[in-house]
Design a protein around this motif. Structure first.
Motif, PDB file in Angstrom:
ATOM      1  N   ARG B  68       0.837  -1.211   0.000  1.00 46.61           N
ATOM      2  CA  ARG B  68       0.000   0.000   0.000  1.00 46.61           C
ATOM      3  C   ARG B  68       0.867   1.255   0.000  1.00 46.61           C
ATOM      4  O   ARG B  68       0.585   2.224  -0.699  1.00 46.61           O
ATOM      5  CB  ARG B  68      -0.837   0.029   1.291  1.00 46.61           C
ATOM      6  CG  ARG B  68      -2.321  -0.208   1.104  1.00 46.61           C
ATOM      7  CD  ARG B  68      -3.025   0.012   2.439  1.00 46.61           C
ATOM      8  NE  ARG B  68      -3.422   1.403   2.635  1.00 46.61           N
ATOM      9  CZ  ARG B  68      -3.623   1.959   3.827  1.00 46.61           C
ATOM     10  NH1 ARG B  68      -3.449   1.251   4.942  1.00 46.61           N
ATOM     11  NH2 ARG B  68      -4.000   3.212   3.927  1.00 46.61           N
ATOM     12  N   VAL B  69       1.924   1.193   0.831  1.00 45.56           N
ATOM     13  CA  VAL B  69       2.821   2.346   0.949  1.00 45.56           C
ATOM     14  C   VAL B  69       3.560   2.577  -0.376  1.00 45.56           C
ATOM     15  O   VAL B  69       3.674   3.703  -0.862  1.00 45.56           O
ATOM     16  CB  VAL B  69       3.815   2.138   2.117  1.00 45.56           C
ATOM     17  CG1 VAL B  69       4.857   3.245   2.145  1.00 45.56           C
ATOM     18  CG2 VAL B  69       3.051   2.056   3.438  1.00 45.56           C
ATOM     19  N   ILE B  70       4.048   1.486  -0.975  1.00 45.24           N
ATOM     20  CA  ILE B  70       4.790   1.613  -2.236  1.00 45.24           C
ATOM     21  C   ILE B  70       3.870   2.133  -3.348  1.00 45.24           C
ATOM     22  O   ILE B  70       4.247   3.015  -4.130  1.00 45.24           O
ATOM     23  CB  ILE B  70       5.402   0.248  -2.645  1.00 45.24           C
ATOM     24  CG1 ILE B  70       6.364  -0.257  -1.564  1.00 45.24           C
ATOM     25  CG2 ILE B  70       6.089   0.352  -4.011  1.00 45.24           C
ATOM     26  CD1 ILE B  70       7.550   0.624  -1.291  1.00 45.24           C
ATOM     27  N   ALA B  71       2.649   1.605  -3.411  1.00 40.08           N
ATOM     28  CA  ALA B  71       1.716   2.025  -4.462  1.00 40.08           C
ATOM     29  C   ALA B  71       1.417   3.523  -4.335  1.00 40.08           C
ATOM     30  O   ALA B  71       1.363   4.247  -5.331  1.00 40.08           O
ATOM     31  CB  ALA B  71       0.429   1.206  -4.387  1.00 40.08           C
ATOM     32  N   ARG B  72       1.254   3.992  -3.099  1.00 38.64           N
ATOM     33  CA  ARG B  72       1.009   5.418  -2.890  1.00 38.64           C
ATOM     34  C   ARG B  72       2.209   6.235  -3.375  1.00 38.64           C
ATOM     35  O   ARG B  72       2.052   7.280  -4.021  1.00 38.64           O
ATOM     36  CB  ARG B  72       0.740   5.687  -1.398  1.00 38.64           C
ATOM     37  CG  ARG B  72       0.629   7.151  -1.006  1.00 38.64           C
ATOM     38  CD  ARG B  72      -0.557   7.867  -1.642  1.00 38.64           C
ATOM     39  NE  ARG B  72      -1.830   7.260  -1.297  1.00 38.64           N
ATOM     40  CZ  ARG B  72      -2.580   7.584  -0.237  1.00 38.64           C
ATOM     41  NH1 ARG B  72      -2.175   8.557   0.559  1.00 38.64           N
ATOM     42  NH2 ARG B  72      -3.709   6.969  -0.010  1.00 38.64           N
ATOM     43  N   ALA B  73       3.408   5.725  -3.098  1.00 37.49           N
ATOM     44  CA  ALA B  73       4.618   6.441  -3.519  1.00 37.49           C
ATOM     45  C   ALA B  73       4.710   6.503  -5.049  1.00 37.49           C
ATOM     46  O   ALA B  73       5.166   7.501  -5.610  1.00 37.49           O
ATOM     47  CB  ALA B  73       5.858   5.763  -2.937  1.00 37.49           C
ATOM     48  N   ASP B 193      -4.677   2.206 -11.263  1.00 37.92           N
ATOM     49  CA  ASP B 193      -4.947   2.979 -10.052  1.00 37.92           C
ATOM     50  C   ASP B 193      -4.153   2.374  -8.881  1.00 37.92           C
ATOM     51  O   ASP B 193      -3.502   1.336  -9.016  1.00 37.92           O
ATOM     52  CB  ASP B 193      -6.446   3.059  -9.755  1.00 37.92           C
ATOM     53  CG  ASP B 193      -7.041   1.711  -9.399  1.00 37.92           C
ATOM     54  OD1 ASP B 193      -6.273   0.766  -9.114  1.00 37.92           O
ATOM     55  OD2 ASP B 193      -8.285   1.599  -9.420  1.00 37.92           O
ATOM     56  N   GLU B 194      -4.234   3.054  -7.738  1.00 38.28           N
ATOM     57  CA  GLU B 194      -3.374   2.687  -6.616  1.00 38.28           C
ATOM     58  C   GLU B 194      -3.605   1.251  -6.143  1.00 38.28           C
ATOM     59  O   GLU B 194      -2.648   0.521  -5.843  1.00 38.28           O
ATOM     60  CB  GLU B 194      -3.630   3.675  -5.473  1.00 38.28           C
ATOM     61  CG  GLU B 194      -2.414   3.939  -4.648  1.00 38.28           C
ATOM     62  CD  GLU B 194      -2.670   5.059  -3.652  1.00 38.28           C
ATOM     63  OE1 GLU B 194      -2.913   6.205  -4.101  1.00 38.28           O
ATOM     64  OE2 GLU B 194      -2.630   4.796  -2.444  1.00 38.28           O
ATOM     65  N   ALA B 195      -4.878   0.842  -6.096  1.00 40.55           N
ATOM     66  CA  ALA B 195      -5.172  -0.515  -5.610  1.00 40.55           C
ATOM     67  C   ALA B 195      -4.607  -1.566  -6.565  1.00 40.55           C
ATOM     68  O   ALA B 195      -4.036  -2.574  -6.133  1.00 40.55           O
ATOM     69  CB  ALA B 195      -6.681  -0.695  -5.455  1.00 40.55           C
ATOM     70  N   ALA B 196      -4.722  -1.312  -7.865  1.00 39.37           N
ATOM     71  CA  ALA B 196      -4.191  -2.268  -8.837  1.00 39.37           C
ATOM     72  C   ALA B 196      -2.669  -2.307  -8.756  1.00 39.37           C
ATOM     73  O   ALA B 196      -2.048  -3.371  -8.841  1.00 39.37           O
ATOM     74  CB  ALA B 196      -4.648  -1.885 -10.243  1.00 39.37           C
ATOM     75  N   LEU B 197      -2.068  -1.138  -8.549  1.00 37.93           N
ATOM     76  CA  LEU B 197      -0.611  -1.077  -8.410  1.00 37.93           C
ATOM     77  C   LEU B 197      -0.159  -1.886  -7.189  1.00 37.93           C
ATOM     78  O   LEU B 197       0.826  -2.627  -7.249  1.00 37.93           O
ATOM     79  CB  LEU B 197      -0.150   0.373  -8.269  1.00 37.93           C
ATOM     80  CG  LEU B 197      -0.166   1.218  -9.541  1.00 37.93           C
ATOM     81  CD1 LEU B 197       0.210   2.657  -9.211  1.00 37.93           C
ATOM     82  CD2 LEU B 197       0.767   0.646 -10.594  1.00 37.93           C
ATOM     83  N   ALA B 198      -0.887  -1.732  -6.089  1.00 42.64           N
ATOM     84  CA  ALA B 198      -0.508  -2.452  -4.864  1.00 42.64           C
ATOM     85  C   ALA B 198      -0.490  -3.960  -5.121  1.00 42.64           C
ATOM     86  O   ALA B 198       0.320  -4.689  -4.550  1.00 42.64           O
ATOM     87  CB  ALA B 198      -1.464  -2.104  -3.725  1.00 42.64           C
ATOM     88  N   GLY B 199      -1.371  -4.408  -6.023  1.00 38.85           N
ATOM     89  CA  GLY B 199      -1.423  -5.833  -6.351  1.00 38.85           C
ATOM     90  C   GLY B 199      -0.189  -6.336  -7.090  1.00 38.85           C
ATOM     91  O   GLY B 199       0.044  -7.543  -7.169  1.00 38.85           O
ATOM     92  N   LEU B 200       0.593  -5.425  -7.642  1.00 41.03           N
ATOM     93  CA  LEU B 200       1.807  -5.841  -8.369  1.00 41.03           C
ATOM     94  C   LEU B 200       2.992  -6.032  -7.429  1.00 41.03           C
ATOM     95  O   LEU B 200       4.014  -6.590  -7.808  1.00 41.03           O
ATOM     96  CB  LEU B 200       2.214  -4.763  -9.389  1.00 41.03           C
ATOM     97  CG  LEU B 200       1.216  -4.328 -10.455  1.00 41.03           C
ATOM     98  CD1 LEU B 200       1.856  -3.266 -11.346  1.00 41.03           C
ATOM     99  CD2 LEU B 200       0.797  -5.528 -11.286  1.00 41.03           C
ATOM    100  N   ILE B 201       2.852  -5.496  -6.213  1.00 39.99           N
ATOM    101  CA  ILE B 201       4.021  -5.407  -5.325  1.00 39.99           C
ATOM    102  C   ILE B 201       4.016  -6.560  -4.331  1.00 39.99           C
ATOM    103  O   ILE B 201       3.122  -6.660  -3.495  1.00 39.99           O
ATOM    104  CB  ILE B 201       4.011  -4.060  -4.570  1.00 39.99           C
ATOM    105  CG1 ILE B 201       3.959  -2.909  -5.574  1.00 39.99           C
ATOM    106  CG2 ILE B 201       5.228  -3.937  -3.673  1.00 39.99           C
ATOM    107  CD1 ILE B 201       3.374  -1.648  -5.014  1.00 39.99           C
TER     108      ILE B 201
END
Lengths: 95, 215
Positions: B68-73, B193-201
């Motif tokens: 979550r933190v990385i996606a926000r960044a 979007d941020e939630a989809a990005l968080a799924g990559l990490i």
């Protein structure tokens, strides 16, 4: 807070092997690196490990070493590095 | 000369399973921990319930929190800047309480020129506050000993190839700082979007042994 070293200074890690709870890994003892970051002051873990207060606090640095300096036979690119957090009392100036 | 099957003419599974590392030593430490814990509880320094609560708290953190933190960044450059210069305050903006005695968290940004990978050669220091407990391989003597000596070979075993034009920067968390890797946004994911990005990490991306996979 007083630091003995500035970011960019060349430093050598002491090569000693005192007994006790030491946070300086063996593989970088005696090696020369560069101060990358200054993290502030922390209680000395070498004393904390024995139930002492660990005071005065010790400045802590992130020191970066060239892999080729740490491992003479290092096979990767010359730019590769390894960094470790080292307390000031484990460092001496280097040229 | 004997054939390769001379010792394997019976049909049961004869593999030596990988032993659990430092098993004997772990048992001794477990006994020691129990003895000390029971004494301290008996002396009234804390209760068994306190111990349970602390263990529970540790288990509520998972790599999804770090993600979550990385996606926000990735999405918010101003947040990224705050994260890189004073991670604690930035992370607290997302609702995490880092007020406890946890060590300082430092976020290391990967760039086209530098790839970070984190280890604790002395023990198993790990950014627990955002990733939860470390995986077994992170604590293994093999990873700890090898990643500082031959990081590229170790990364290769994780399926990660880093070009020779990129500096591999191994960071050994030997003291009071804990390190989390901020990977580069994979190409092709710019519009997520941020939630989809968080799924990559994944956890391993934030330790630096793998890269987020492009979508």
């Amino acid at each position: 807070m007083s630091y003995r070293y500035a970011v960019g200074d060349k430093v050598r890690v002491l090569a000693g092997d005192p007994p006790g709870h030491i946070r300086t890994p063996f593989y970088i003892r005696g090696k020369t690196g560069v101060v990358e970051e200054r993290w502030g002051e922390f209680r000395n873990p070498e004393e904390l490990a024995f139930g002492k207060p660990g005071l005065p606090k010790r400045p802590l640095y992130l020191i970066r070493f060239k892999q080729a300096e740490v491992w003479p036979g290092y096979k990767g690119p010359a730019a590769d590095t390894v960094s470790a957090d080292i307390y000031e009392h484990w460092l001496e100036p280097a040229r | 000369m004997s054939g390769p099957h001379d010792h394997h003419d019976h049909d049961h599974d004869h593999d030596d399973h990988a032993p659990i590392e430092q098993d004997a030593e772990a048992k001794e430490f477990a006994l020691l921990e129990r003895a000390i814990r029971e004494l301290l509880i008996e002396k009234g320094l804390f209760t068994a319930d306190d111990v349970r609560r602390v263990i529970d708290q540790g288990a509520t953190v998972s790599p999804a929190d770090g993600a979550r933190v990385i996606a926000r960044a990735w999405r918010d450059p101003a947040f990224k800047q705050r994260l890189l210069t004073g991670s604690k305050k930035a992370i607290e903006e997302l609702g995490y309480d880092l007020g406890g005695p946890e060590p300082n968290l430092i976020v290391l940004e990967n760039t086209p020129q530098v790839h970070h990978v984190v280890v604790c050669t002395l023990c198993s220091c790990y950014p627990r506050v955002l990733l939860g407990p470390p995986p077994d391989w992170y604590k293994s003597t093999e990873y700890r000993a090898r990643v500082v000596v031959e990081p590229r070979a170790v990364l290769q075993e994780f399926g990660t190839t880093i070009g020779d034009d990129v500096e591999i920067r191994v960071v050994d968390s030997t003291a009071d700082m804990r390190y989390l890797v901020l990977p580069m946004l994979p190409k092709g994911s710019e519009k997520l979007d941020e939630a989809a990005l968080a799924g990559l990490i994944t956890r391993d991306c934030m330790v630096g042994v793998t890269l987020p996979r492009p979508v």
